[in-house]
Design a protein around this motif. Structure first.
Motif, short mmCIF file in Angstrom:
data_model
loop_
_atom_site.label_atom_id
_atom_site.label_comp_id
_atom_site.label_asym_id
_atom_site.label_seq_id
_atom_site.Cartn_x
_atom_site.Cartn_y
_atom_site.Cartn_z
N ASP A 1 0.83 -1.22 0.00
CA ASP A 1 0.00 0.00 0.00
C ASP A 1 0.86 1.26 0.00
N LEU A 2 1.95 1.23 0.76
CA LEU A 2 2.84 2.38 0.83
C LEU A 2 3.47 2.68 -0.54
N LYS A 3 3.90 1.63 -1.25
CA LYS A 3 4.46 1.81 -2.59
C LYS A 3 3.43 2.37 -3.56
N LEU A 4 2.19 1.89 -3.43
CA LEU A 4 1.13 2.41 -4.29
C LEU A 4 0.86 3.88 -3.98
N LYS A 5 0.91 4.23 -2.69
CA LYS A 5 0.71 5.63 -2.31
C LYS A 5 1.81 6.51 -2.90
N GLU A 6 3.05 6.00 -2.89
CA GLU A 6 4.16 6.75 -3.50
C GLU A 6 3.92 6.95 -4.99
N MET A 7 3.38 5.92 -5.66
CA MET A 7 3.07 6.04 -7.07
C MET A 7 1.98 7.09 -7.30
N LEU A 8 0.98 7.08 -6.42
CA LEU A 8 -0.09 8.08 -6.52
C LEU A 8 0.47 9.48 -6.36
N ASP A 9 1.35 9.65 -5.38
CA ASP A 9 1.95 10.97 -5.14
C ASP A 9 2.76 11.43 -6.35
N ARG A 10 3.51 10.50 -6.97
CA ARG A 10 4.32 10.88 -8.14
C ARG A 10 3.44 11.28 -9.33
N ASN A 11 2.25 10.70 -9.37
CA ASN A 11 1.36 10.98 -10.49
C ASN A 11 0.30 12.04 -10.17
N SER A 12 0.42 12.64 -9.00
CA SER A 12 -0.51 13.71 -8.64
C SER A 12 -0.05 15.03 -9.23
N ARG A 13 -0.92 16.04 -9.19
CA ARG A 13 -0.55 17.36 -9.69
C ARG A 13 -1.12 18.43 -8.79
N LEU A 14 -0.46 19.58 -8.80
CA LEU A 14 -0.94 20.71 -8.02
C LEU A 14 -1.92 21.53 -8.85
N VAL A 15 -3.08 21.83 -8.26
CA VAL A 15 -4.12 22.57 -8.96
C VAL A 15 -4.49 23.81 -8.14
N SER A 16 -4.52 24.95 -8.81
CA SER A 16 -4.92 26.19 -8.15
C SER A 16 -6.42 26.16 -7.84
N VAL A 17 -6.75 26.63 -6.63
CA VAL A 17 -8.16 26.67 -6.21
C VAL A 17 -8.49 28.10 -5.79
N GLU A 18 -9.47 28.69 -6.49
CA GLU A 18 -9.84 30.07 -6.18
C GLU A 18 -10.59 30.15 -4.86
N ASP A 19 -10.33 31.23 -4.14
CA ASP A 19 -11.06 31.57 -2.91
C ASP A 19 -10.98 30.46 -1.86
N LYS A 20 -9.86 29.70 -1.86
CA LYS A 20 -9.68 28.64 -0.85
C LYS A 20 -8.77 29.11 0.26
N ALA A 21 -9.19 28.89 1.49
CA ALA A 21 -8.34 29.21 2.65
C ALA A 21 -7.29 28.11 2.82
N LEU A 22 -6.06 28.53 3.07
CA LEU A 22 -4.96 27.57 3.21
C LEU A 22 -5.17 26.63 4.39
N GLU A 23 -4.90 25.34 4.14
CA GLU A 23 -4.94 24.32 5.19
C GLU A 23 -3.61 23.57 5.18
N SER A 24 -3.38 22.81 6.24
CA SER A 24 -2.18 21.98 6.29
C SER A 24 -2.20 21.00 5.12
N GLY A 25 -1.09 20.90 4.42
CA GLY A 25 -0.99 20.05 3.25
C GLY A 25 -1.14 20.80 1.94
N ASP A 26 -1.76 21.99 1.99
CA ASP A 26 -1.86 22.82 0.78
C ASP A 26 -0.52 23.45 0.46
N THR A 27 -0.39 23.92 -0.78
CA THR A 27 0.81 24.64 -1.19
C THR A 27 0.48 26.11 -1.37
#
Length: 428
Positions: A139-165
């Motif tokens: 499961d951990l290896k699959l999670k790493e694969m998911l993270d590598r294939n994820s992307r950062l997306v801008s979100v309008e009018d969103k308040a910053l939370e832990s984990g956001d960029t």
């Protein structure tokens, strides 16, 4: 050339090398011809002054050091071979005499490989460790694969939370004065990553794109910039953008997009098989290391200081390469942790000593068992190297220096020695 062993105390050897006057004079002439262009004397064009004239002006020994440097690479290897000693460091050299009667007489002090009696190395009692792969590891290896294939997306009018960029501009001020290194533009800061000064990221939580704020923090007492260590500072920050990580669904479609498999079940099975192979290899390495440690414990060796220091150098060089991949260096590490190079070296001293001792023991076992490397085994190792580096075997072979060939054969010899130890061990 004549070589004499003067004395041997522990791992330290004193030897004398005598080079007859004719050979030394020949080396002095070579030194003169090599360096005469440096001398500009009245009545002679630069580099054209005779040797005798230069010696009359600068002293008879003006070319002696260069002559010794010319001779040394020739006579020193001959001497240690003749005396059957195995130096582990560069020697300290003193010139005892230079004369027509006796030529050049050098006295050298050098550390050599220690002599020791091998302890028992066959039938070592060890317990084999079974490294079983769990579903959590898959499961951990699959999670790493998911993270590598994820992307950062801008979100309008969103308040910053832990984990956001947070994409931010910032500038730091000490009593109203901007300080060096405290400014950045469009910096991607992951909230909760703790990459900035403690307290900085927390004050961005809840902020939205377009907002500006002042962040008040204290630099840590051990901060590497002395002028800022422990000081309260203010950062003027503008949040330019808020991005969240968009992670794909873990399903058959993901497996098709991220691998050569059509289903998630096939991908899981492949990951588990690879992890099991890695675990098997890790267990084999651990087994060999345990055997070598036990053999080393059975053997008393006075490990030379120079060998320990050289091993520490190698360990720190490896550490520096690892840090460079992260954009850091040893100096940065020292500054961040508040340690000195001497402390860093001392921390690795015991491990370095163990590694050197193990290496000496393995060499001694290889000699005792008369383990050799055949041409076939050497070529097989070259084929492995060629496959690893995606090169042709002949191209690798043509690029090898004599010392490279010896290093490769030495590695194969140690591998064969380790295999012998495993074969003769009592493994529970």
């Amino acid at each position: 050339m004549k070589a004499e062993l003067i004395k041997k105390e522990g791992n330290k050897v004193t030897l004398k090398i005598t080079v007859d006057n004719n050979k030394f004079e020949s080396a002095v002439n070579k030194a003169y011809n090599k360096t005469k262009s440096k001398y500009n004397l009245p009545g002679f064009r630069k580099g054209k002054a005779p040797r005798v004239v230069i010696e009359s002006q600068y002293g008879k020994g003006v070319f002696y050091n260069d002559a010794i440097e010319i001779l040394f690479p020739e006579v020193y290897p001959q001497a240690i071979k003749e005396l059957n000693i195995d130096p582990v460091d560069s020697p300290n050299l003193d010139v005892e005499e230079i004369s027509k009667d006796n030529g050049l007489v050098m006295v050298l002090n050098v550390e050599v490989k220690p002599e020791f009696e091998l302890g028992n190395y066959k039938g070592i009692e060890v317990t084999k460790v079974e490294n079983n792969v769990t579903e959590d590891e898959v499961d951990l290896k699959l999670k790493e694969m998911l993270d590598r294939n994820s992307r950062l997306v801008s979100v309008e009018d969103k308040a910053l939370e832990s984990g956001d960029t947070a994409v931010i501009d910032f500038e730091g001020f000490d009593n109203g004065v901007a300080f060096e290194g405290g400014k950045g533009e469009n910096y991607n800061l992951v909230i909760g990553s703790n990459t900035f000064i403690p307290g900085f990221e927390d004050q961005l939580i809840g902020k939205k794109a377009g907002e500006e704020l002042k962040v008040e923090v204290n630099f840590p007492e051990e901060y590497h910039v002395e002028a800022l260590a422990g000081k309260p500072v203010v950062f003027e920050v503008k949040v330019n953008d808020v991005k969240v990580k968009e992670v794909p669904e873990l399903d058959d479609e993901f497996a098709k997009d991220a691998s050569e498999f059509d289903t998630l079940a096939e991908l899981r099975a492949d990951i588990k098989a690879k992890l099991q192979e890695e675990a098997k290899k890790a267990a084999e390495v651990e087994l060999k290391n345990t055997i070598v440690e036990k053999v080393a414990e059975n053997t008393e060796i006075d490990v030379p200081e120079s060998m320990i220091n050289n091993q520490i150098n190698n360990m720190l060089n490896d550490l520096n390469y690892q840090l460079q991949y992260q954009g850091l260096s040893l100096q940065h590490l020292l500054e961040m942790t508040g340690r000195t190079m001497e402390q860093l070296r001392e921390e690795r001293r015991e491990d370095a000593k163990k590694l050197v001792k193990s290496s000496l023991v393995l060499e001694a076992i290889a000699d005792a068992e008369k383990i050799e490397v055949s041409d076939e085994e050497f070529n097989q190792e070259l084929e492995k190297m060629a496959s690893a580096y995606n090169m042709e075997v002949e191209k690798i072979k043509s690029s090898l220096r004599p010392e490279d060939i010896e290093d490769i054969k030495g590695q194969v010899k140690i591998t064969k020695t380790l295999d012998l130890l495993v074969e003769s061990a009592n493994i529970a």
